[in-house]
Scaffold this active site. Structure first.
Site, PDB file in Angstrom:
ATOM      1  CG  HIS A 163      29.129   5.178 -21.787  1.00  0.00           C
ATOM      2  ND1 HIS A 163      28.353   4.321 -22.529  1.00  0.00           N
ATOM      3  CD2 HIS A 163      28.538   6.405 -21.868  1.00  0.00           C
ATOM      4  CE1 HIS A 163      27.322   4.991 -23.026  1.00  0.00           C
ATOM      5  NE2 HIS A 163      27.411   6.248 -22.639  1.00  0.00           N
ATOM      6  CG  ASP A 199      22.262   7.507 -20.496  1.00  0.00           C
ATOM      7  OD1 ASP A 199      22.513   8.386 -19.669  1.00  0.00           O
ATOM      8  OD2 ASP A 199      22.609   7.566 -21.695  1.00  0.00           O
ATOM      9  CG  HIS A 201      24.118   7.609 -25.285  1.00  0.00           C
ATOM     10  ND1 HIS A 201      23.760   8.772 -24.616  1.00  0.00           N
ATOM     11  CD2 HIS A 201      24.327   7.955 -26.572  1.00  0.00           C
ATOM     12  CE1 HIS A 201      23.766   9.785 -25.474  1.00  0.00           C
ATOM     13  NE2 HIS A 201      24.103   9.316 -26.662  1.00  0.00           N
ATOM     14  CG  ASP A 288      20.923  10.713 -22.173  1.00  0.00           C
ATOM     15  OD1 ASP A 288      20.198   9.915 -21.553  1.00  0.00           O
ATOM     16  OD2 ASP A 288      22.110  10.460 -22.459  1.00  0.00           O
TER      17      ASP A 288
END
Length: 347
Positions: A163, A199, A201, A288
């Site tokens: 990120h 991931d 996200h 995740d």
């Protein structure tokens, strides 16, 4: 498989994070790495390697000098405001959105926090710089190992990185390890490199770093940003701009997506990787996507991670795995090491 382990990761230990309007214990915590390390030891998989330190100029290939200077001095500046801040994590409270200027760095430290961050859920702590820098060392070392002939390498570090942009942190991330690994490979002679982000996200920082370039293909399989963090990037129509047109592929999936839907997206990603013909692959390995993860709304099970590793092995590319998200600590080690074992035993 070489495992570049960040022995200093626990120096970054946030006390709390803001989550859905509440101050809660951090999901991103040292026990995440401890779980993976223990599972690697239990299976006897991977040779643990301590990274060599890399100069700041290597980080400046991805991150701006101004941002790196901020990160290096942030904790000292936080304490300079009030010595009592030693018992508090630093969080931003104001951001330069839209019509506000971001080109001039404020003198006020609290304003600097907002200038260089994207959320209020990422605590900056006394050991953040040390942990993040050592993680970046691991990533660059892993990339170099591939260029020296290793078939694969694993970066076991936290905080995660995907990120983080060229000049901002957020989503628990401060330095973009995947981007640093890819850039080092290019600097070391690779013509083209691909980054596959698995991931839950979207890897908004990685996308933004390479969005204008055609020497890095970025592919991300993730939760639809219309309902999931990071919300403001990761849509399917983001394909790159200028020279980078066509070198960005987002595969967003709706909430509740099954393992079958996820693996269908993975196959799409692998086909695109094959047509790009990179010299090496960087995998942002977030797990995740697991059905039991507290931050996920996908449905992968532990056995599915063996299949992921096996499929990636058949790409037949030198591959650096970079540990990213995954917050079901009890199952985390099993899920991560399943990917690595699936990869190692497939060929």
């Amino acid at each position: 498989m070489l495992t570049f382990y960040n022995e200093l990761h626990a120096q970054h230990r946030g006390r709390h994070e803001f989550f859905r309007g509440e101050l809660k214990p951090c999901f991103e915590k040292p026990e995440r790495v401890d779980s993976v390390l223990a599972e690697l030891g239990r299976r006897g998989l991977g040779r643990i390697v301590t990274p060599q330190g890399v100069p700041l100029m290597s980080l400046e290939r991805v991150h701006t000098p101004r941002y790196l200077h901020f990160l290096r001095h942030a904790w000292a500046d936080w304490l300079a405001l009030d010595p009592a801040n030693a018992d508090k994590d630093a969080f931003p409270a104001v951001w330069p959105v839209r019509s506000l200027r971001s080109d001039i760095e404020p003198d006020n430290f609290c304003a600097k926090l907002g200038l260089y961050s994207m959320d209020s859920g990422t605590p900056l702590t006394a050991g953040t710089w040390t942990a993040a820098k050592t993680g970046a060392d691991c990533a660059v070392n892993a990339a170099h190992a591939l260029r020296l002939g290793e078939r694969s390498a694993f970066v076991l570090s936290r905080p995660p990185g995907h990120h983080a942009g060229a000049d901002f942190y957020g989503g628990y991330c401060f330095l973009n390890n995947a981007a640093l690994a890819a850039q080092h490979m290019l600097d070391d002679g690779a013509r083209r490199v691909a980054i596959l982000d698995l991931d839950y996200h979207h890897g908004n920082g990685t996308q933004s770093i390479f969005y204008h370039r055609n020497d890095v293909l970025f592919i991300s399989i993730h939760a639809d940003p219309r309902y999931e963090y990071p919300f403001y990037l990761g849509h399917a129509d983001e394909k790159g701009v200028g020279a980078g047109q066509g070198c960005n592929l987002n595969l967003p999936l709706p909430a509740g997506s099954s393992a079958a839907s996820w693996f269908s997206a993975l196959e799409t990603a692998c086909i695109r990787l094959g047509s790009f013909a990179p010299d090496a692959l960087v995998v942002s390995l977030g797990v995740d996507t697991f059905a039991g993860d507290p931050l996920s709304r996908f449905a992968l099970q532990s056995a599915d991670y063996l299949r992921i590793g096996e499929r990636l092995a058949y790409l037949n590319l030198p591959t650096a795995f970079i540990f990213e998200g995954g917050y079901a600590v009890k199952e985390l080690g099993t899920n991560v090491v399943n990917v690595l074992e699936g990869y190692e035993t497939a060929l």
